[in-house]
Design an enzyme around this catalytic site. Structure first.
Site, PDB file in Angstrom:
ATOM      1  N   HIS A  30       0.669  -1.160  -0.254  1.00 25.09           N
ATOM      2  CA  HIS A  30      -0.117   0.079   0.083  1.00 25.09           C
ATOM      3  C   HIS A  30       1.104   1.170   0.064  1.00 25.09           C
ATOM      4  O   HIS A  30       0.522   2.193   0.625  1.00 25.09           O
ATOM      5  CB  HIS A  30      -1.041  -0.042   1.246  1.00 25.09           C
ATOM      6  CG  HIS A  30      -2.028  -1.029   1.315  1.00 25.09           C
ATOM      7  ND1 HIS A  30      -2.612  -1.451   2.325  1.00 25.09           N
ATOM      8  CD2 HIS A  30      -2.064  -1.949   0.306  1.00 25.09           C
ATOM      9  CE1 HIS A  30      -3.257  -2.660   1.921  1.00 25.09           C
ATOM     10  NE2 HIS A  30      -3.199  -2.943   0.695  1.00 25.09           N
ATOM     11  N   GLU A  51      -3.691  -6.337  -9.615  1.00 26.59           N
ATOM     12  CA  GLU A  51      -2.259  -5.945  -9.077  1.00 26.59           C
ATOM     13  C   GLU A  51      -1.438  -6.953  -9.853  1.00 26.59           C
ATOM     14  O   GLU A  51      -1.526  -8.139  -9.927  1.00 26.59           O
ATOM     15  CB  GLU A  51      -2.152  -6.255  -7.588  1.00 26.59           C
ATOM     16  CG  GLU A  51      -3.246  -5.179  -6.757  1.00 26.59           C
ATOM     17  CD  GLU A  51      -3.087  -5.439  -5.394  1.00 26.59           C
ATOM     18  OE1 GLU A  51      -2.382  -6.223  -4.898  1.00 26.59           O
ATOM     19  OE2 GLU A  51      -4.073  -4.760  -4.624  1.00 26.59           O
ATOM     20  N   GLU A  77      -3.374 -13.227  -3.820  1.00 26.31           N
ATOM     21  CA  GLU A  77      -2.552 -12.202  -4.160  1.00 26.31           C
ATOM     22  C   GLU A  77      -1.305 -12.594  -3.209  1.00 26.31           C
ATOM     23  O   GLU A  77      -1.072 -11.687  -2.265  1.00 26.31           O
ATOM     24  CB  GLU A  77      -3.108 -10.863  -3.698  1.00 26.31           C
ATOM     25  CG  GLU A  77      -3.692 -10.685  -2.522  1.00 26.31           C
ATOM     26  CD  GLU A  77      -4.376  -9.284  -2.343  1.00 26.31           C
ATOM     27  OE1 GLU A  77      -3.301  -8.500  -2.117  1.00 26.31           O
ATOM     28  OE2 GLU A  77      -5.456  -9.002  -1.893  1.00 26.31           O
TER      29      GLU A  77
END
Length: 400
Positions: free
Chosen positions: A230, A260, A356
């Site tokens: 982040h 992503e 992820e």
């Protein structure tokens, strides 16, 4: 100077992300929770629950907002600064409270809940100050924290929700391709991020002409800036051989989706390629594990073992995936549906979850940087459906 404590200001036509039947189904689920818990009225205060049960995604700016649900009524509560917009964007009634007198918000809420009732509240959202005011102003006979049960209700997506999430995933792909086209040596992270954001906002406006447009964003990192998932965008200029992290986040009516990807500028060295490929392999293995009957903890432990066999587990920095729905970087997070060792939730058809895996190799070591691939999967009756389209891996994402 006789001014009201609260009032109704309704004008314009209602425009909602979903049908009335969708909101009635959600409220019916909440009322079953209320009946099971012996709750007379629920005071919802979080952005995600108010949006989930009413369609209204508030902007607090330091002011309290709420939705009160009883056995017969659903009412949102908003500040006068918003005028009639909350009514136009909510299912059910809306009451505006004024700031002429302190605690008019709670007086407005009291007008619907009544005093001395069993009140449901969100323990993971209501502050100590506001909880004190709830007790003082509503004089409840008892209070019940209903946040965990509302979270569990949000786990299982309706067909309408899945359709919106599917559209969001397609918008995220549009942003990914716009970012890919903007990547070149010497370009700043911020310039690449803006290209992705602008492309997604235009695509959302094309697909959803009656929606509100806000909060779509991109995190695009390069080099050392890829070490955290982040990390914010900077003005760092891209250099040949840089590792890149592409992260697109379209927001549609409070619903967040994401894409992503790991990329490299121009070339990738052997050490980085080996780490990248290992993370891709873990990503593919992890996606194969997402099926009904598997628990979040079980999936996590299997991916842990996969990385441990390759002496890479020490580079993992967080869980392997999470739920999707009404959430963003400002609100939400269905923490009970995350791929972590301490989450026993069992996957069921209708849940939507990401895969992820991320490895972060420290600066100074071979292959330094953060590697992450991210796809969104709908759990089906016999497995899963991947709704992310943008390709991953070295064959597609060495740019230039």
């Amino acid at each position: 100077m006789d001014r009201p404590q609260f009032y109704r200001f309704h004008q314009g036509e209602k425009t909602l992300p979903f049908s009335d039947a969708e909101y009635e189904a959600r409220l019916s689920g909440l009322r079953r929770i209320m009946a099971d818990q012996g709750v007379d009225a629920v005071v919802l205060t979080s952005m995600h629950n108010v949006a989930y049960y009413s369609g209204f995604l508030y902007c607090s700016f330091g002011r309290p907002y709420a939705q009160v649900v009883t056995a017969t009524d659903t009412v949102t509560f908003s500040a006068g600064i918003d005028a009639a917009q909350p009514w136009r964007r909510c299912y059910g009634d809306n009451i505006t409270y004024t700031d002429w007198q302190r605690n008019n918000y709670w007086r407005a809420v009291l007008s619907v809940t009544g005093a001395g009732k069993v009140i449901g509240y969100e323990g993971d959202h209501l502050t100590l100050t506001q909880m004190g005011l709830l007790n003082d102003m509503l004089s409840p006979s008892a209070t019940v924290d209903i946040a965990p049960l509302t979270m569990q209700q949000r786990f299982r997506k309706s067909e309408a929700e899945i359709a919106l999430i599917r559209a969001g995933a397609a918008v995220a792909d549009v942003g990914g391709y716009a970012i890919r086209d903007a990547i070149r040596e010497g370009t700043r992270e911020i310039d690449v991020a803006m290209a992705g954001r602008d492309a997604m906002e235009l695509e959302i406006a094309r697909r959803f002409p009656d929606a509100e447009y806000r909060d779509t964003w991109v995190w695009f990192q390069s080099g050392i800036n890829t070490d955290g998932a982040h990390n914010p965008v900077t003005a760092r200029a891209l250099q040949r051989g840089d590792i890149l992290s592409l992260n697109t986040f379209p927001m549609i009516s409070g619903y967040y989706t994401a894409l992503e990807r790991t990329l490299f500028v121009g070339e990738v060295d052997d050490a980085s390629l080996a780490i990248w490929q290992a993370n891709v392999d873990a990503h593919e293995y992890g996606m194969s594990l997402l099926k009904p009957g598997a628990s979040c903890a079980e999936v996590t432990e299997k991916i842990n073992a996969f990385f441990a066999e390759r002496d890479l587990l020490q580079y993992r920095t967080f869980g392997y995936g999470h739920s999707f729905g009404v959430l963003s970087h400002y609100y939400g997070r269905e923490a009970g549906l995350e791929l972590r060792e301490d989450i026993p939730t069992v996957l069921e058809p209708g849940m939507v979850i990401s895969m992820e895996p991320m490895l972060t190799i420290p600066e100074g070591e071979a292959g330094a940087g953060g590697y992450r691939e991210h796809d969104i999967l709908i759990i089906t009756e016999d497995g899963n459906e991947n709704i992310t389209g943008y390709p991953y891996g070295p064959d597609h994402n060495v740019i230039g």
